[in-house]
Structures are given as structure tokens and as C-alpha cells.
Design an enzyme around this catalytic site. Structure first.
Site, PDB file in Angstrom:
ATOM      1  N   ARG A 108       2.062 -24.223 -22.056  1.00  0.00           N
ATOM      2  CA  ARG A 108       1.089 -24.046 -20.967  1.00  0.00           C
ATOM      3  C   ARG A 108       1.811 -23.711 -19.658  1.00  0.00           C
ATOM      4  O   ARG A 108       1.365 -22.859 -18.886  1.00  0.00           O
ATOM      5  CB  ARG A 108       0.263 -25.317 -20.785  1.00  0.00           C
ATOM      6  CG  ARG A 108      -0.693 -25.634 -21.928  1.00  0.00           C
ATOM      7  CD  ARG A 108      -1.585 -26.831 -21.588  1.00  0.00           C
ATOM      8  NE  ARG A 108      -2.513 -27.139 -22.675  1.00  0.00           N
ATOM      9  CZ  ARG A 108      -2.502 -28.254 -23.376  1.00  0.00           C
ATOM     10  NH1 ARG A 108      -1.605 -29.201 -23.119  1.00  0.00           N
ATOM     11  NH2 ARG A 108      -3.381 -28.465 -24.338  1.00  0.00           N
ATOM     12  N   HIS A 144       4.483 -37.158 -22.555  1.00  0.00           N
ATOM     13  CA  HIS A 144       3.386 -36.222 -22.774  1.00  0.00           C
ATOM     14  C   HIS A 144       2.160 -36.852 -22.104  1.00  0.00           C
ATOM     15  O   HIS A 144       1.361 -37.539 -22.730  1.00  0.00           O
ATOM     16  CB  HIS A 144       3.134 -36.024 -24.266  1.00  0.00           C
ATOM     17  CG  HIS A 144       1.893 -35.233 -24.580  1.00  0.00           C
ATOM     18  ND1 HIS A 144       1.694 -33.964 -24.130  1.00  0.00           N
ATOM     19  CD2 HIS A 144       0.785 -35.560 -25.299  1.00  0.00           C
ATOM     20  CE1 HIS A 144       0.525 -33.524 -24.555  1.00  0.00           C
ATOM     21  NE2 HIS A 144      -0.053 -34.485 -25.268  1.00  0.00           N
ATOM     22  N   ASP A 158       2.831 -28.620 -23.813  1.00  0.00           N
ATOM     23  CA  ASP A 158       2.809 -28.659 -22.341  1.00  0.00           C
ATOM     24  C   ASP A 158       3.709 -27.556 -21.788  1.00  0.00           C
ATOM     25  O   ASP A 158       3.362 -26.880 -20.806  1.00  0.00           O
ATOM     26  CB  ASP A 158       3.318 -30.009 -21.824  1.00  0.00           C
ATOM     27  CG  ASP A 158       2.600 -31.183 -22.437  1.00  0.00           C
ATOM     28  OD1 ASP A 158       1.988 -31.970 -21.699  1.00  0.00           O
ATOM     29  OD2 ASP A 158       2.653 -31.328 -23.668  1.00  0.00           O
TER      30      ASP A 158
END
Length: 350
Positions: free
Chosen positions: A186, A210, A183
């Protein structure tokens, strides 16, 4: 049990001719009995498991990779497919078995296996099925490799990391989840894309679950060492909070978009987990946002909860958790994320 690997038995009747093929030099000493090799086991050879195994293999992170799965045909096929690329890859022993004894002596055990959600199935029922699956997987893994680091990749990763910790009997520093490492990657990519810089020059973390209750740490983002929000404020450059929230939403939706387009995610999580494996096995003491036991940290109370925090990793697993300064809003969001996970854990009965 089927266990397979490379063989040196090329001579008549399976005779080992390797000693005849090469002649030792004069005065050579025998191989030390204390020679240290690195072994990584990957549990589950689906799209994610094989992306992880392939990335670890190409990055030369292990001397041996042990694959385990319940499907013997797919398992052997994946092993052979990797072995046939030996001429293009670092020298690594690749074995496969449906039996967990194949993992004995591992330095790092990566679990990607998990039950798939049935259409219309509740999240709690899925978790209960994963709990039953982990009850069969985790104990033999920790028993066979009591000194290993156990890394959970299966989703929901935070709750299943807690489950793995409870079932394994391992100390908390040696049980982690892949968490928000991907994550955060990203997140860094999206910020870099907005600012037209290299993502490696962006330091930014996603913390907490998450999942949907994750927390974007806007207050600590820096690019090339420059704190972004304070820079904008100092130079009186206006920005809208909605823009920041949109970027965070893109991070959360990123996996869903990939799954919608190609049916599953694999390569990014493969690189993410290999990145964690490198830090751990090479004792690099780098900081990664991974799922760890968070009780007592950042004001998180109420029980043993695992969620992602910026964590220093090394050969002994978790070396410590960084003491980042959070804004009041970020701190509240993180504690709320912890309560969300705790609520789910309380229904598991372990």
C-alpha cells in the site's frame, strides 16, 4: 472426518481405469519414488483464506492444496467450486477436511483462522480467545508437518505469530507472519501514485507492528534507484513532514477503508500471501517485510517479540534480516512499536 478430492475411479464398481486409458511407451521407466511435490495447507476458508487459496492456485504454486475449516458444508462447497474450474487452471489436487490430518506432509501451512471480535469486546479478551483457538490448531499442524514453514495471517498477526511459535515447537526461522508485506505494498502504491510512476519501481518498507504503531522508513525510500529524501534535499526541493505523515496514515487506514466499503479485505492479502509463498517455495531469496523473531535486532530487547522487519526468505523460511540504516527517529519508533507488542504478550501468560 470428511476428506474429499478428485477421483480416478470411473469404471464399473469404482474400478480405476486410468491405466487402461493411456498406454505406456516402449522402454519407459517407472515413476521415481523420490518425486517431489509441493503441498500447501490453508487453515480457514473465510474470505481471506479462499482469496489466498485461489491466488496460489492460479499462480501454479502447489501440486496440492489442502483446505481445513470447522464448517464442513462451506468447506466442501469451496473445494468443489475450485475443483469445477479445473479446465481453466493448472493441474492441482484440492482436498478438504475438518481434520488436521489432511495437512500432513505440507511444505507450507497458512493459518487464516481466528476468533472475530464481539462488539464492545476488549482486545485482550479477543486475544485470549484466539490463544485458546490456536492451542487447538497449531500443535497438530506442526506435528503433522514438522518440516513445514508456518505462516500466520490471522490478526493481530504479530502477537499470534509469537503464540504460534511458542505452541508449535518449531525453530524461529520456520514461523513467520504476513506482517507488513501488504502495508508496504500500500505504501509503495501511494508513493507511486504521488510521483506518477510504477509501484514496482518504488522500494519502500513499513516495519514494526502490523497496526497503529507501524514505522514508515522514509529515510530508505528510493524510486528507480534514486533515494527520494536525499534527492529532494540535494535539489533544494521543499517538502512538508505532514505530507509524509499523511501518506503513512493512509497506509494504516487502508484496510479499515476497504472493510468499511465492502465488509472485509481479501484480494490484496491473497496476492500478498501468494507472493510470500512463491518466494519461500521457490527459494527466491527475496526480501519481504514480514513478522519474524526480532529479539536483538535493531536494538530491540526486552524479550521474544515478533514484528515486521525486511527479511530474506527462502525454502528454509527466514534466511536473515537486512541491516538497514535507520534514522534516530525511525529507530526509536521501531523500539517503541516492539514495546507495544511486548506489553500485550506479557498479558497472555504463555
Amino acid at each position: 472426518m470428511h476428506k474429499s478430492g478428485s477421483s480416478q475411479a470411473l469404471g464399473p464398481g469404482g474400478l480405476d481405469i486410468s491405466q487402461s486409458f493411456f498406454k505406456p511407451i516402449h522402454g519407459a521407466s517407472p515413476l521415481p519414488t523420490t518425486t517431489r511435490t509441493t503441498k500447501i495447507s490453508v487453515i480457514g476458508v473465510g474470505n481471506v483464506g479462499m482469496a489466498i487459496a485461489q491466488t496460489i492456485l492460479t499462480q501454479d504454486l502447489a501440486d496440492e492444496i489442502a483446505l481445513v475449516d470447522v464448517n464442513p458444508d462451506k468447506l466442501r462447497g469451496e473445494m468443489l467450486d475450485l475443483q469445477h474450474a479445473a479446465a481453466f487452471l493448472p493441474r492441482t489436487t484440492i482436498t478438504s477436511s475438518t481434520d488436521y490430518s489432511n495437512t500432513v506432509g505440507s511444505d507450507l501451512v497458512i493459518v487464516t483462522a481466528g476468533a472475530r471480535q464481539i462488539p464492545g469486546e476488549s482486545r485482550l479478551n479477543l486475544l485470549q480467545r484466539n490463544l485458546a483457538l490456536f492451542s487447538k490448531i497449531i500443535p497438530p499442524l506442526s506435528a503433522g508437518s514438522p518440516e513445514a514453514i508456518l505462516m500466520i495471517v490471522s490478526n493481530p498477526v504479530d502477537v499470534l505469530t509469537y503464540v504460534a511459535w511458542k505452541l508449535s515447537g518449531l525453530p524461529a526461522n520456520r514461523v513467520i507472519g504476513s506482517g507488513t508485506n501488504l502495508d508496504s505494498s500500500r505504501f509503495r502504491f501511494l508513493i507511486a501514485d504521488h510521483l506518477d510512476v510504477n509501484a514496482q519501481d518504488v522500494q519502500a518498507y513499513i516495519m514494526g507492528e502490523h497496526g497503529d504503531s507501524s514505522v514508515a522508513l522514509w529515510s530508505s525510500i528510493s524510486v528507480g534507484g534514486v533515494p527520494i529524501l536525499s534527492f529532494l534535499e540535494r535539489n533544494q526541493i521543499a517538502y512538508e513532514k505532514q505530507t509524509l505523515e499523511k501518506i503513512h496514515k493512509e497506509v494504516i487506514q487502508g484496510a479499515y477503508e476497504v472493510i468499511g466499503l465492502k465488509g472485509y479485505t481479501s484480494w490484496a492479502i491473497g496476492y500478498s500471501v501468494a507472493n510470500l509463498a512463491r518466494t519461500i517455495l521457490r527459494d527466491q531469496h527475496k526480501v519481504h517485510p514480514v513478522t519474524v523473531l526480532a529479539k536483538g535486532l535493531y536494538g530491540i530487547e526486552g524479550g521474544d517479540v515478533f514484528l515486521s522487519l525486511p527479511t530474506q526468505l527462502g525454502r528454509n523460511g527466514v534466511l536473515g534480516v537486512t541491516n538497514l540504516h535507520l534514522s534516530k527517529e525511525e529507530s526509536q519508533q521501531l523500539q517503541k512499536s516492539a514495546m507495544t507488542i511486548l506489553e500485550v504478550q506479557s498479558q497472555l501468560g504463555i
